[in-house]
Enzyme design. Structure first.
Site, mmCIF file in Angstrom:
data_model
loop_
_atom_site.group_PDB
_atom_site.id
_atom_site.type_symbol
_atom_site.label_atom_id
_atom_site.label_comp_id
_atom_site.label_asym_id
_atom_site.label_seq_id
_atom_site.Cartn_x
_atom_site.Cartn_y
_atom_site.Cartn_z
ATOM 1 N N LYS A 128 31.633 3.395 -4.052
ATOM 2 C CA LYS A 128 32.105 2.816 -5.464
ATOM 3 C C LYS A 128 31.028 2.119 -6.209
ATOM 4 C CE LYS A 128 35.391 3.435 -8.396
ATOM 5 N NZ LYS A 128 36.261 4.409 -8.839
ATOM 6 N N ASP A 168 34.606 6.439 -14.143
ATOM 7 C CA ASP A 168 35.554 5.623 -13.912
ATOM 8 C C ASP A 168 35.633 5.046 -15.135
ATOM 9 O OD1 ASP A 168 37.211 4.551 -11.454
ATOM 10 O OD2 ASP A 168 36.755 2.799 -12.307
HETATM 11 P P1 NDP Z 1 38.779 4.895 -19.001
HETATM 12 O O1 NDP Z 1 37.750 3.901 -19.195
HETATM 13 O O2 NDP Z 1 38.779 6.384 -19.421
HETATM 14 O O3 NDP Z 1 40.254 4.264 -19.632
HETATM 15 C C1 NDP Z 1 40.609 3.229 -19.058
HETATM 16 C C2 NDP Z 1 42.107 2.786 -19.919
HETATM 17 O O4 NDP Z 1 42.706 1.778 -19.114
HETATM 18 C C3 NDP Z 1 41.587 2.199 -21.278
HETATM 19 O O5 NDP Z 1 42.689 2.678 -21.981
HETATM 20 C C4 NDP Z 1 41.519 0.948 -21.228
HETATM 21 O O6 NDP Z 1 41.742 0.353 -22.486
HETATM 22 C C5 NDP Z 1 42.475 0.363 -20.228
HETATM 23 N N1 NDP Z 1 42.426 -0.704 -19.357
HETATM 24 C C6 NDP Z 1 41.019 -0.888 -18.933
HETATM 25 N N2 NDP Z 1 41.443 -2.276 -18.382
HETATM 26 C C7 NDP Z 1 42.328 -2.729 -18.655
HETATM 27 C C8 NDP Z 1 43.161 -3.845 -18.524
HETATM 28 N N3 NDP Z 1 42.938 -4.912 -17.809
HETATM 29 N N4 NDP Z 1 44.647 -3.931 -18.955
HETATM 30 C C9 NDP Z 1 45.165 -2.910 -19.665
HETATM 31 N N5 NDP Z 1 44.449 -1.802 -20.026
HETATM 32 C C10 NDP Z 1 43.264 -1.775 -19.255
HETATM 33 O O7 NDP Z 1 39.091 4.985 -17.390
HETATM 34 P P2 NDP Z 1 39.777 6.286 -16.655
HETATM 35 O O8 NDP Z 1 40.753 6.719 -17.491
HETATM 36 O O9 NDP Z 1 38.585 6.998 -16.104
HETATM 37 O O10 NDP Z 1 40.387 5.409 -15.366
HETATM 38 C C11 NDP Z 1 41.753 4.797 -15.363
HETATM 39 C C12 NDP Z 1 42.024 4.399 -14.318
HETATM 40 O O11 NDP Z 1 42.221 5.647 -13.065
HETATM 41 C C13 NDP Z 1 41.103 3.336 -13.160
HETATM 42 O O12 NDP Z 1 41.887 2.651 -12.384
HETATM 43 C C14 NDP Z 1 40.357 4.443 -12.450
HETATM 44 O O13 NDP Z 1 39.630 3.508 -11.392
HETATM 45 C C15 NDP Z 1 41.438 5.353 -12.159
HETATM 46 N N6 NDP Z 1 40.761 6.582 -11.539
HETATM 47 C C16 NDP Z 1 40.077 7.358 -12.360
HETATM 48 C C17 NDP Z 1 39.458 8.675 -12.269
HETATM 49 C C18 NDP Z 1 38.541 9.472 -13.128
HETATM 50 O O14 NDP Z 1 38.237 10.636 -12.582
HETATM 51 N N7 NDP Z 1 38.240 9.220 -14.184
HETATM 52 C C19 NDP Z 1 39.659 9.256 -10.800
HETATM 53 C C20 NDP Z 1 40.697 8.405 -10.118
HETATM 54 C C21 NDP Z 1 41.220 7.086 -10.422
HETATM 55 P P3 NDP Z 1 40.640 -0.555 -23.203
HETATM 56 O O15 NDP Z 1 40.002 0.489 -23.853
HETATM 57 O O16 NDP Z 1 41.152 -1.440 -23.903
HETATM 58 O O17 NDP Z 1 39.455 -1.051 -22.022
#
Ligand code: NDP
Length: 450
Positions: A128, A168
């Site tokens: 990571k 991510d």
């Molecule tokens: P994105 O950046 O596309 O979206 C993240 C989302 O989570 C946004 O809506 C963001 O809001 C919100 N967020 C981030 N930090 C916080 C916080 N501290 N409190 C509340 N909301 C928060 O990321 P992904 O959708 O790619 O990833 C989301 C999760 O899924 C993560 O845990 C990631 O590790 C996991 N994941 C992702 C994969 C992928 O293929 N993308 C694969 C497997 C797991 P804001 O815009 O306000 O920051």
């Protein structure tokens, strides 16, 4: 020595050696509690100190990332790549750009990734990376300059047979594009070293959708064990990024009513549920305009926006946390249970606190950890690597078929190792033991190399 003594002794040493790394401690404890009884039954695992070796990254790269903002001011961020475990394949795992990124967060994610990748059945080790840089509020030119500086160092340590990063939080198609361009420029080679690429330059169909879709396929299998489905169910989703968007799309298409989405400022509740048009607006809002989820409530007056709150107080049948770590705690779990929620499927990594997991399991509801239910993303990244290597592109249907099979295999593995005496399926135990056995056996067979 009892299992409890083994776990506590191990954790005391880990915490002493890695002070202040609370997310990493949390992730290790969760795995250790599941696998300790198994380890204690196999002296070879104890003698070879497999668990002690698994918690020590094979390599940690930490580096300075200087860049110049649009005002001409020099900015300095910190970059990381944790190469956790290469026993079953090249390191594989996403890159996160978010202000909350620390070494502890990187190590927890790399540790989780090792077991998740093992569960996919594909030959991928765990890694990571990321930076405490936040793309939010930055111009495209600033994001490009940052990505180029980040990749200038990272490219020394990655490669298609060595370490293959992906996206991510904060790293989507735009950032992967900038990093891939810089990688190619510095290395003068076109290889599938990053996944999540654009469709015209080596990306796989369905990769953007894969994590959210995969989580829904996994939830379908969980629900089927109780004769239930998404049809007619009410679903609360947190986040509004990549995973949340496509979890919402698939849940809707499977007949569910999705009533919430969120970001780090608050959540929207739409009692009428999302439809394709509303979801398209969310995709445009978040991916094109890079706006805030609050704007959904401005556009659709039936929806309400709750500032600085999380969606778990809303009544639902299925909850899908898809934002970030530790975003669903014991108080949230109590509200979900009181409202009759019977299935929690994680799209994010470690979004549920240990106390909340304990409440779900005590109530015997369906609960799956991210390392099982969000593995569809990295699995499809693995499929992208295969397509790049054989210089072919598969159709959407072919990729979807692989994704379905992989999620189904992961569910089977959870059933095999996680079914308890009373028939309750402990998906945490199942996923941890299945992933652990595969990596541990590979490490045993390869001797004391790492
Ligand atoms: P994105 O950046 O596309 O979206 C993240 C989302 O989570 C946004 O809506 C963001 O809001 C919100 N967020 C981030 N930090 C916080 C916080 N501290 N409190 C509340 N909301 C928060 O990321 P992904 O959708 O790619 O990833 C989301 C999760 O899924 C993560 O845990 C990631 O590790 C996991 N994941 C992702 C994969 C992928 O293929 N993308 C694969 C497997 C797991 P804001 O815009 O306000 O920051």
């Amino acid at each position: 020595m009892s299992t409890k003594e083994y776990v506590e002794g191990f954790m005391a040493q880990l915490e002493q050696k890695n002070p202040g790394e609370k997310e990493f401690h949390q992730a290790v404890r969760e795995v250790l509690e599941s696998v300790a009884p198994y380890i204690m039954d196999y002296p070879a695992l104890l003698d070879a100190k497999i668990m002690e070796r698994m918690v020590e990254p094979e390599r940690v790269i930490m580096f300075r990332v200087p860049w110049v903002d649009d005002r001409g001011e020099v900015q300095i961020n910190r970059g990381f790549r944790v190469q956790m475990n290469s026993a079953i394949g090249p390191y594989k795992g996403g890159i996160r750009f978010h202000s909350s990124v620390t070494l502890s967060v990187m190590k927890f994610l790399a540790f989780e990734q090792t077991f998740k990748n093992a569960l996919t059945t594909l030959p991928m080790g765990g890694g990571k990376g990321g930076s405490d840089f936040s793309p939010r509020g930055k111009s495209d030119a600033e994001v490009m300059r940052f990505c180029q500086s980040f990749m200038t160092e990272l490219q020394k340590h990655i490669g298609q047979d060595r370490d293959v990063p992906a996206g991510d939080i904060g790293v989507g198609g735009r950032e992967i594009g900038f990093m891939f361009g810089q990688y190619k420029r510095l290395r003068d080679e076109w290889t599938g070293t990053l996944t999540g690429k654009g469709l015209t330059w080596g990306g796989s169909l369905l990769r953007p959708e894969a994590t959210g879709y995969g989580a829904c396929y996994f939830a379908q299998q969980m629900l089927a064990t109780r004769g239930k489905s998404f049809e007619g169910a009410t679903v609360c989703i947190s986040g509004s990024g990549n995973v949340a968007q496509y979890a919402a799309q698939k849940a809707m298409r499977l007949g569910a009513k999705v009533v919430t989405l969120s970001d780090s400022n608050g959540f929207v509740y739409d009692p009428d549920g999302l439809d394709e048009e509303k979801l398209n607006y969310v995709l445009y809002l978040k991916n094109g305009l890079r706006g805030r989820i609050k704007e959904y409530a401005d556009k659709y007056p039936t929806a309400r926006y709750f500032e600085n709150e999380r969606p778990w107080s809303i009544k639902c049948d299925i909850a899908m946390p898809c934002a970030t770590q530790n975003e669903l705690d014991a108080e949230d779990a109590k509200k979900l249970l009181a409202n009759g929620c019977y299935c929690v499927t994680e799209g994010a990594n470690m979004p549920t606190t240990p106390e909340a997991i304990a409440l779900f399991q005590a109530a015997k509801i369906l609960y799956s950890p991210g390392k099982a239910s969000n593995a569809g993303g990295v699995a499809t990244s693995g499929l992208e690597m295969t397509q790049n290597s054989i210089r072919q592109s598969w159709t959407k249907e072919e990729v979807d078929e692989h994704l379905h099979r992989i999620m189904s295999d992961i569910h089977d593995a959870c059933l095999k190792y996680g079914t308890e005496e009373d028939g309750y399926i402990n998906y945490v135990k199942g996923a941890n033991i299945a992933g652990f056995i595969k990596v541990a056996n590979a490490m045993l067979e390869q001797g004391i190399c790492y």
